[in-house]
Design a protein around this motif. Structure first.
Motif, PDB file in Angstrom:
ATOM      1  N   ARG A   1      33.441  50.280  20.625  1.00 29.05           N
ATOM      2  CA  ARG A   1      34.007  49.368  19.637  1.00 29.05           C
ATOM      3  C   ARG A   1      34.221  50.130  18.325  1.00 29.05           C
ATOM      4  N   GLY A   2      35.106  49.640  17.500  1.00 30.90           N
ATOM      5  CA  GLY A   2      35.354  50.262  16.202  1.00 30.90           C
ATOM      6  C   GLY A   2      36.579  49.603  15.598  1.00 30.90           C
ATOM      7  N   GLY A   3      36.444  49.153  14.355  1.00 31.27           N
ATOM      8  CA  GLY A   3      37.551  48.438  13.718  1.00 31.27           C
ATOM      9  C   GLY A   3      38.493  49.388  12.999  1.00 31.27           C
ATOM     10  N   ALA A   4      39.780  49.204  13.227  1.00 30.23           N
ATOM     11  CA  ALA A   4      40.797  49.960  12.492  1.00 30.23           C
ATOM     12  C   ALA A   4      41.448  49.050  11.445  1.00 30.23           C
ATOM     13  N   TYR A   5      41.358  47.762  11.674  1.00 36.53           N
ATOM     14  CA  TYR A   5      41.821  46.751  10.701  1.00 36.53           C
ATOM     15  C   TYR A   5      40.604  45.884  10.430  1.00 36.53           C
ATOM     16  N   LYS A   6      40.092  45.919   9.227  1.00 33.56           N
ATOM     17  CA  LYS A   6      38.853  45.214   8.930  1.00 33.56           C
ATOM     18  C   LYS A   6      39.089  43.947   8.111  1.00 33.56           C
ATOM     19  N   PRO A   7      38.535  42.826   8.564  1.00 33.13           N
ATOM     20  CA  PRO A   7      38.659  41.578   7.785  1.00 33.13           C
ATOM     21  C   PRO A   7      37.567  41.532   6.718  1.00 33.13           C
ATOM     22  N   ARG A   8      37.839  41.984   5.518  1.00 35.93           N
ATOM     23  CA  ARG A   8      36.806  42.086   4.485  1.00 35.93           C
ATOM     24  C   ARG A   8      36.875  40.909   3.515  1.00 35.93           C
ATOM     25  N   THR A   9      35.714  40.475   3.081  1.00 37.39           N
ATOM     26  CA  THR A   9      35.647  39.362   2.138  1.00 37.39           C
ATOM     27  C   THR A   9      36.373  39.721   0.839  1.00 37.39           C
ATOM     28  N   SER A  10      36.231  40.988   0.421  1.00 40.72           N
ATOM     29  CA  SER A  10      36.886  41.412  -0.819  1.00 40.72           C
ATOM     30  C   SER A  10      38.148  42.217  -0.506  1.00 40.72           C
ATOM     31  N   PRO A  11      39.232  41.913  -1.185  1.00 41.50           N
ATOM     32  CA  PRO A  11      40.450  42.710  -0.958  1.00 41.50           C
ATOM     33  C   PRO A  11      40.302  44.143  -1.471  1.00 41.50           C
ATOM     34  N   TYR A  12      39.224  44.401  -2.245  1.00 44.13           N
ATOM     35  CA  TYR A  12      39.020  45.745  -2.795  1.00 44.13           C
ATOM     36  C   TYR A  12      38.141  46.595  -1.887  1.00 44.13           C
ATOM     37  N   ALA A  13      37.547  45.971  -0.853  1.00 46.52           N
ATOM     38  CA  ALA A  13      36.691  46.724   0.071  1.00 46.52           C
ATOM     39  C   ALA A  13      37.581  47.488   1.072  1.00 46.52           C
ATOM     40  N   PHE A  14      36.993  48.487   1.718  1.00 46.87           N
ATOM     41  CA  PHE A  14      37.700  49.302   2.721  1.00 46.87           C
ATOM     42  C   PHE A  14      38.347  48.402   3.786  1.00 46.87           C
ATOM     43  N   GLN A  15      39.623  48.563   3.979  1.00 50.96           N
ATOM     44  CA  GLN A  15      40.361  47.662   4.878  1.00 50.96           C
ATOM     45  C   GLN A  15      40.598  48.272   6.263  1.00 50.96           C
ATOM     46  N   GLY A  16      40.130  49.510   6.476  1.00 50.33           N
ATOM     47  CA  GLY A  16      40.319  50.146   7.778  1.00 50.33           C
ATOM     48  C   GLY A  16      41.411  51.192   7.727  1.00 50.33           C
ATOM     49  N   LEU A  17      41.398  52.075   8.742  1.00 53.67           N
ATOM     50  CA  LEU A  17      42.351  53.203   8.747  1.00 53.67           C
ATOM     51  C   LEU A  17      43.682  52.860   9.415  1.00 53.67           C
ATOM     52  N   ALA A  18      43.811  51.613   9.872  1.00 49.87           N
ATOM     53  CA  ALA A  18      45.051  51.139  10.506  1.00 49.87           C
ATOM     54  C   ALA A  18      45.480  52.078  11.648  1.00 49.87           C
ATOM     55  N   GLU A  19      46.751  52.462  11.709  1.00 53.20           N
ATOM     56  CA  GLU A  19      47.208  53.213  12.886  1.00 53.20           C
ATOM     57  C   GLU A  19      46.451  54.532  13.069  1.00 53.20           C
ATOM     58  N   ASP A  20      46.075  55.186  11.975  1.00 53.19           N
ATOM     59  CA  ASP A  20      45.292  56.428  12.114  1.00 53.19           C
ATOM     60  C   ASP A  20      43.999  56.143  12.872  1.00 53.19           C
ATOM     61  N   GLY A  21      43.377  54.999  12.572  1.00 52.57           N
ATOM     62  CA  GLY A  21      42.144  54.613  13.254  1.00 52.57           C
ATOM     63  C   GLY A  21      42.392  54.318  14.732  1.00 52.57           C
ATOM     64  N   LEU A  22      43.514  53.681  15.014  1.00 53.20           N
ATOM     65  CA  LEU A  22      43.860  53.388  16.414  1.00 53.20           C
ATOM     66  C   LEU A  22      44.052  54.686  17.195  1.00 53.20           C
ATOM     67  N   LYS A  23      44.687  55.670  16.550  1.00 54.03           N
ATOM     68  CA  LYS A  23      44.912  56.963  17.213  1.00 54.03           C
ATOM     69  C   LYS A  23      43.580  57.652  17.501  1.00 54.03           C
ATOM     70  N   MET A  24      42.659  57.540  16.569  1.00 57.73           N
ATOM     71  CA  MET A  24      41.330  58.141  16.784  1.00 57.73           C
ATOM     72  C   MET A  24      40.641  57.461  17.968  1.00 57.73           C
ATOM     73  N   LEU A  25      40.763  56.145  18.042  1.00 56.34           N
ATOM     74  CA  LEU A  25      40.160  55.417  19.176  1.00 56.34           C
ATOM     75  C   LEU A  25      40.771  55.886  20.494  1.00 56.34           C
ATOM     76  N   ALA A  26      42.099  56.044  20.503  1.00 55.60           N
ATOM     77  CA  ALA A  26      42.786  56.460  21.733  1.00 55.60           C
ATOM     78  C   ALA A  26      42.390  57.884  22.114  1.00 55.60           C
ATOM     79  N   ASP A  27      42.236  58.764  21.132  1.00 53.75           N
ATOM     80  CA  ASP A  27      41.826  60.147  21.418  1.00 53.75           C
ATOM     81  C   ASP A  27      40.418  60.180  22.014  1.00 53.75           C
ATOM     82  N   VAL A  28      39.535  59.402  21.420  1.00 54.06           N
ATOM     83  CA  VAL A  28      38.150  59.393  21.910  1.00 54.06           C
ATOM     84  C   VAL A  28      38.089  58.766  23.308  1.00 54.06           C
ATOM     85  N   LYS A  29      38.908  57.786  23.521  1.00 50.76           N
ATOM     86  CA  LYS A  29      38.989  57.171  24.860  1.00 50.76           C
ATOM     87  C   LYS A  29      39.382  58.243  25.884  1.00 50.76           C
TER      88      LYS A  29
END
Ligand code: PEP
Ligand code: MN
Length: 339
Positions: A128-156
């Protein structure tokens, strides 16, 4: 309603019933059994109430009304447990308890690979690992988006672990489905009906988290959106609900497990990490969930929880996760399951 076909009804007879239902403005959902086929007629309740003389069609044995508001998610239409078959991993029925583990958020490639290898070694089969994060604050880390998805696919590719990640928005369903094996719908989006429908038209299994303040019926109705859009592969996830209690982040509803087992054929996973918000309670609740009949677990694991970008307080270190996996084994065996 459910149209029960006579034993060994022919394909032609089944097709005629389906055509008739479509003519009536309903959606046929055939479920093929070993001897009998049943066809769920799904659609506007007002259409269902009319008398359509479906008995006149050849091969029809019985017509049964579905009383529950969730039609496809309920046991009335499908009594056997659903198994989510993802090849190397199967979730549900008497398959081993599947464990999804990994960081709250994908932070970087090296971290992800290392934690993936560690959870795999301990016995997890899904990362598991979030690339799009639902954060309470819009100023908090929101995730790496597609870069994060690519990392997940590489590790897979490197580890052969399957991958589950959250899809936050209808605009991202296609890209998330391209990179991952299971689409996670987060608690905050449980009643985002457009998102449910959009995930329902993919062929990827959907992990549907229970909403923060949702009843079991509302949760099953959310599952119904995915199922009625054509995707039969829904995994329900109990992740704790809001109560008056403040000692834990949420209150894990252990009783939801047997209740879901009675009402629905869908498999259920429990997430004790978001459920408790505190790594010290994760193990006990994970064991309780397995004892109560959960089909899978989702657990946050981080190499360095103190410095995690999100949810460090509820993340286990890899060695603690490994110990927990060992401790879960006899619990699973006690209830006739395996890890
Ligand atoms: C998560 O799994 O990272 C998450 C945000 O969970 P939930 O939707 O249950 O809060
Ligand atoms: Mn998290």
């Amino acid at each position: 309603m459910i149209i029960v076909m006579k034993p060994y009804a022919s394909k032609e007879e089944i097709r005629k019933v389906e055509e008739r239902l479509i003519d009536l403005g309903l959606k046929p959902h055939p479920i093929y059994g070993e001897f009998k086929t049943v066809i769920g007629a799904i659609g506007d309740d007002r259409l269902l109430k009319k008398e359509h003389n479906l008995f006149a069609l050849s091969g029809v044995e019985e017509i049964i009304p579905v009383l529950k508001p969730y039609k496809l998610a309920g046991r009335e239409i499908k009594s056997e447990d659903t198994v989510i078959d993802m090849g190397s991993v199967k979730i549900g029925k008497d398959n081993p308890i599947a464990v999804m583990a990994g960081p709250c958020a994908v932070e970087n490639a090296a971290q992800l690979l290392e934690v993936a290898l560690r959870v795999k070694e301990a016995g997890a089969s899904i990362l598991r690992g979030g690339a799009y994060k639902p954060r309470t604050s819009p100023y908090a880390f929101q995730g790496l988006a597609e870069d994060g998805l690519k990392m997940l696919a590489d590790v897979k590719n490197e580890t052969n672990l399957l991958v589950v990640t959250e899809v936050l928005d209808t605009r991202d369903v296609e890209i998330v489905a391209r990179y991952t094996d299971i689409l996670q719908i987060g608690a905050r989006n449980m009643q985002n009906f457009r998102l449910l429908t959009e995930c329902g038209i993919t062929n990827k299994p959907v992990l549907l988290k229970r909403g923060l303040c949702s009843t079991i019926e509302e949760w099953l109705m959310a599952a119904e959106y995915v199922l009625s859009s054509g995707n039969p592969n829904v995994i329900l996830c109990e992740r704790g609900i809001r109560t008056f209690e403040t000692a834990t982040r949420n209150t894990v509803d252990i009783s939801a497990i047997p209740v879901i087992k009675e009402l629905s054929h869908l498999p259920i996973v429990v997430d004790p990490s978001h459920g408790t918000g505190n790594w010290r309670f994760v193990g006990a609740v994970a064991k309780g969930a397995v004892a109560a009949g959960a089909d899978a677990l989702m657990i946050e694991v981080h190499l360095d929880p103190a410095n995690a970008i999100s949810d460090g307080a509820q993340s286990l270190k890899p060695e603690k996760f490994k110990t927990l996996m060992r401790e879960l084994e006899p619990v699973a065996r006690a209830v006739g399951r395996r890890m």
